[in-house]
Design an enzyme around this catalytic site. Structure first.
Site, PDB file in Angstrom:
ATOM      1  N   THR A  28       0.805  -1.221   0.000  1.00 60.56           N
ATOM      2  CA  THR A  28       0.000   0.000   0.000  1.00 60.56           C
ATOM      3  C   THR A  28       0.838   1.270   0.000  1.00 60.56           C
ATOM      4  O   THR A  28       0.314   2.345  -0.307  1.00 60.56           O
ATOM      5  CB  THR A  28      -0.921   0.036   1.230  1.00 60.56           C
ATOM      6  OG1 THR A  28      -0.117   0.055   2.422  1.00 60.56           O
ATOM      7  CG2 THR A  28      -1.837  -1.187   1.257  1.00 60.56           C
ATOM      8  N   CYS A  36      -2.807   0.205  14.689  1.00 59.40           N
ATOM      9  CA  CYS A  36      -3.749   0.589  13.626  1.00 59.40           C
ATOM     10  C   CYS A  36      -4.806  -0.499  13.440  1.00 59.40           C
ATOM     11  O   CYS A  36      -4.485  -1.686  13.317  1.00 59.40           O
ATOM     12  CB  CYS A  36      -3.004   0.818  12.318  1.00 59.40           C
ATOM     13  SG  CYS A  36      -4.088   1.374  10.974  1.00 59.40           S
ATOM     14  N   ARG A  61       3.815   6.796   3.052  1.00 57.02           N
ATOM     15  CA  ARG A  61       2.961   7.897   3.485  1.00 57.02           C
ATOM     16  C   ARG A  61       2.268   7.539   4.799  1.00 57.02           C
ATOM     17  O   ARG A  61       2.046   6.366   5.091  1.00 57.02           O
ATOM     18  CB  ARG A  61       1.890   8.208   2.429  1.00 57.02           C
ATOM     19  CG  ARG A  61       2.430   8.529   1.047  1.00 57.02           C
ATOM     20  CD  ARG A  61       1.292   8.922   0.106  1.00 57.02           C
ATOM     21  NE  ARG A  61       0.235   7.926   0.066  1.00 57.02           N
ATOM     22  CZ  ARG A  61       0.239   6.861  -0.725  1.00 57.02           C
ATOM     23  NH1 ARG A  61       1.260   6.639  -1.525  1.00 57.02           N
ATOM     24  NH2 ARG A  61      -0.776   6.018  -0.712  1.00 57.02           N
ATOM     25  N   CYS A  63      -0.579   6.857   7.419  1.00 56.91           N
ATOM     26  CA  CYS A  63      -1.937   6.320   7.360  1.00 56.91           C
ATOM     27  C   CYS A  63      -2.937   7.403   7.766  1.00 56.91           C
ATOM     28  O   CYS A  63      -2.745   8.106   8.758  1.00 56.91           O
ATOM     29  CB  CYS A  63      -2.046   5.123   8.312  1.00 56.91           C
ATOM     30  SG  CYS A  63      -3.709   4.443   8.466  1.00 56.91           S
ATOM     31  N   CYS A  66      -5.007   5.957  11.333  1.00 55.61           N
ATOM     32  CA  CYS A  66      -4.433   5.884  12.682  1.00 55.61           C
ATOM     33  C   CYS A  66      -3.524   7.057  13.015  1.00 55.61           C
ATOM     34  O   CYS A  66      -3.049   7.163  14.146  1.00 55.61           O
ATOM     35  CB  CYS A  66      -3.664   4.569  12.865  1.00 55.61           C
ATOM     36  SG  CYS A  66      -2.116   4.468  11.934  1.00 55.61           S
ATOM     37  N   TRP A 419      21.612  17.124  46.659  1.00 56.18           N
ATOM     38  CA  TRP A 419      20.151  17.141  46.531  1.00 56.18           C
ATOM     39  C   TRP A 419      19.730  18.080  45.414  1.00 56.18           C
ATOM     40  O   TRP A 419      18.931  17.724  44.546  1.00 56.18           O
ATOM     41  CB  TRP A 419      19.510  17.586  47.852  1.00 56.18           C
ATOM     42  CG  TRP A 419      18.001  17.456  47.855  1.00 56.18           C
ATOM     43  CD1 TRP A 419      17.283  16.426  48.353  1.00 56.18           C
ATOM     44  CD2 TRP A 419      17.053  18.376  47.291  1.00 56.18           C
ATOM     45  NE1 TRP A 419      15.933  16.640  48.154  1.00 56.18           N
ATOM     46  CE2 TRP A 419      15.758  17.835  47.501  1.00 56.18           C
ATOM     47  CE3 TRP A 419      17.156  19.596  46.625  1.00 56.18           C
ATOM     48  CZ2 TRP A 419      14.603  18.471  47.076  1.00 56.18           C
ATOM     49  CZ3 TRP A 419      15.987  20.241  46.199  1.00 56.18           C
ATOM     50  CH2 TRP A 419      14.734  19.679  46.428  1.00 56.18           C
ATOM     51  N   TYR A 423      17.944  17.008  41.908  1.00 53.11           N
ATOM     52  CA  TYR A 423      16.592  17.498  41.616  1.00 53.11           C
ATOM     53  C   TYR A 423      16.562  18.191  40.250  1.00 53.11           C
ATOM     54  O   TYR A 423      15.638  17.993  39.456  1.00 53.11           O
ATOM     55  CB  TYR A 423      16.137  18.458  42.716  1.00 53.11           C
ATOM     56  CG  TYR A 423      14.734  18.993  42.537  1.00 53.11           C
ATOM     57  CD1 TYR A 423      13.633  18.260  42.947  1.00 53.11           C
ATOM     58  CD2 TYR A 423      14.517  20.244  41.949  1.00 53.11           C
ATOM     59  CE1 TYR A 423      12.342  18.742  42.784  1.00 53.11           C
ATOM     60  CE2 TYR A 423      13.229  20.740  41.788  1.00 53.11           C
ATOM     61  CZ  TYR A 423      12.143  19.990  42.202  1.00 53.11           C
ATOM     62  OH  TYR A 423      10.867  20.472  42.027  1.00 53.11           O
ATOM     63  N   ASP A 439      16.651  13.252  50.721  1.00 47.46           N
ATOM     64  CA  ASP A 439      15.367  13.939  50.781  1.00 47.46           C
ATOM     65  C   ASP A 439      14.572  13.466  51.998  1.00 47.46           C
ATOM     66  O   ASP A 439      14.355  12.258  52.196  1.00 47.46           O
ATOM     67  CB  ASP A 439      14.570  13.670  49.503  1.00 47.46           C
ATOM     68  CG  ASP A 439      13.247  14.399  49.488  1.00 47.46           C
ATOM     69  OD1 ASP A 439      13.252  15.596  49.180  1.00 47.46           O
ATOM     70  OD2 ASP A 439      12.221  13.767  49.812  1.00 47.46           O
TER      71      ASP A 439
END
Length: 492
Positions: A28, A36, A61, A63, A66, A419, A423, A439
């Site tokens: 296709t 899909c 290309r 779809c 989907c 710390w 973070y 912590d």
């Protein structure tokens, strides 16, 4: 995964792999998501690609059913820390459109030829092809969500000419942009003037309520607000300021997003930064399956399999805020941030609700007198020192930054300890495997769970079992402290 495993995932329509790889059908000429709903082709007629760009380079290309171009991003690029992953994060942020392949290579610290070779060898598409695929998706968003003339959309999306824009859209989507707009208009509710309204897909489940609560607790007045179930904030983008608004969509696998941008060239960057903020490209099943086996975290992970690790829209901002909030409560850090934004942030040309300012940029803070900042002198010196390093480029916290290098340079600055550096690494660089053993909340949660952490050393030892998802483990512990008995968890 090998091709046999990929085919089995596609044959079972497994949505967990959407965005992880793409399925192309030779008969296709179309490529799809693994989930899909179209009829599954014979395995001999199927080819698999790790990116949409690689499928497009091979002549396939997208779809129309989907929409593989709109699938969640691959979690691989957040997990990995190598050059390819860093490059993919930068390309997603729009670096190639802003600065070309040379700019990408410069940010990575490699030669252009080597970057092209690495990406083409692993992904089947070079940086220009990867940027082209993203450019097409940006153009589609603008075509479907705005009433801008197609010429304006072409240049805002990064195309060099109208001809290139039309040819690319037809090649990628097999549909002219005017028809894309007409189809979208039949189903979408109109957005207010000047607003780009789009959907940010993710892999369910997601703990969106706790995520918005986490952001609300830290929202700086004037820069951020949480009202009526929406999180809104100002954002500094490469070409100008903007305002973003994020809302949960009940019973849907996407977050609703509104963007108000001074410059439409910033659409790509704004979308990617929203995705990083909410950790929308994570694979929650992989995370929860790993943590659910742990004797300590298992009940928490099973009770909330959609736990995410929030990132940020601006690495420099979250770093400055981390230093600003050292040794004070979250509420106090908010108040300090509000004072800093009001005094040093750039005002919006037109306030929107309670949003009035951008958060101050690093150069502005670097030029400030430490004695004038609303924090103790030692922390003010650390804040100005960090801002100076960010403004000079000595520390880089962009999406493609080297995490280990950035952490080492942060730790070398006066006033920034483990710390704070960790973070920043977790939130600014979206590292999924960062833990903060010192912590107080994490240590307290471990003790309440019956795992005698023994302080920072014990917490660090416990966290060794949670590789490579220690950031998510930390958020489970924080959420446990916020809600002492999560639904489905055993109360200690």
């Amino acid at each position: 995964m090998d091709d046999q495993q990929r085919y089995q995932a596609a044959a079972s329509k497994d949505a967990r792999f959407d965005g992880v790889f793409f399925t192309a059908v030779l008969s296709t000429g179309i490529y799809c998501r693994p989930s899909c709903p179209a009829i599954t082709p014979k395995q001999a007629n199927v080819r698999f690609y790790s990116t949409a760009a690689a499928a497009q380079e091979a002549g396939f290309r997208a779809c129309k059913r989907c929409r593989p171009d709109a699938s969640p991003g691959s979690p691989e690029w957040n997990i990995r820390a190598d050059v390819t992953a860093r490059a993919m994060r930068l390309i997603a942020d729009g670096i190639v459109d802003r600065a070309g392949v040379g700019g990408l290579a410069s940010q990575l610290g490699y030669e252009q030829r080597q970057v092209r070779r690495l990406l083409t060898g692993e992904l089947g598409a070079g940086p220009l092809a990867l940027a082209r695929a993203q450019r097409a998706q940006t153009a589609r968003i603008l075509a479907e969500t705005t009433k801008l003339p197609m010429g304006d959309i072409a240049f805002a999306a990064g195309f060099a000419s109208i001809r290139q824009f039309n040819a690319t859209m037809l090649a990628v989507f097999d549909t002219p942009p005017t028809l894309l707009r007409e189809r979208a208009a039949r189903h979408a509710a109109p957005a207010p003037p000047g607003v780009i309204r789009l959907r940010l897909p993710y892999r369910p489940p997601i703990d969106i309520g706790r995520m918005f609560g986490f952001l609300a607790a830290r929202a700086i007045p004037g820069v951020e607000e949480v009202t009526a179930g929406a999180y809104r904030r100002t954002i500094a983008l490469p070409n100008g300021p903007g305002i973003l608004s994020l809302r949960p969509a009940p019973a849907a696998s996407f977050v609703e997003c509104d963007l108000e941008l001074d410059d439409l060239r910033d659409v790509t960057a704004a979308v990617q930064r929203c995705r990083r903020l909410l950790d929308l490209d994570a694979d929650p099943v992989a995370v929860s399956c790993c943590l659910a086996r742990d004797s300590v975290l298992g009940p928490l992970a099973r009770a909330c399999p959609g736990r995410r690790s929030p990132g940020h829209v601006d690495g420099g901002e979250v770093a400055l805020r981390a230093v600003l909030g050292q040794q004070v409560s979250v509420a106090a850090a908010r108040r300090l941030g509000a004072r800093l934004a009001a005094e040093y942030g750039k005002p919006l040309s037109a306030p929107s609700g309670s949003l009035t300012h951008l958060f101050p940029d690093a150069a502005t803070i670097a030029a400030a007198d430490p004695a004038a900042l609303p924090v103790p002198r030692s922390r003010a010196a650390a804040l100005v020192g960090l801002a100076a390093a960010l403004a000079a480029g000595d520390i880089r916290l962009h999406p493609g930054a080297d995490r280990d290098q950035a952490t080492a340079r942060l730790l070398a600055l006066p006033g920034i300890g483990p710390w704070t550096a960790s973070y920043i690494r977790m939130r600014a660089l979206s590292d999924p495997d960062t833990f903060l053993p010192s912590d107080a909340g994490a240590v307290r949660a471990l003790r309440r769970l019956g795992a005698d952490g023994g302080g920072a050393g014990g917490a660090a030892e416990a966290a060794e079992r949670w590789h490579p998802w220690r950031s998510y483990a930390l958020h489970h512990l924080w959420a446990y402290i916020e809600q002492p008995t999560p639904q489905g968890a055993t109360s200690p």
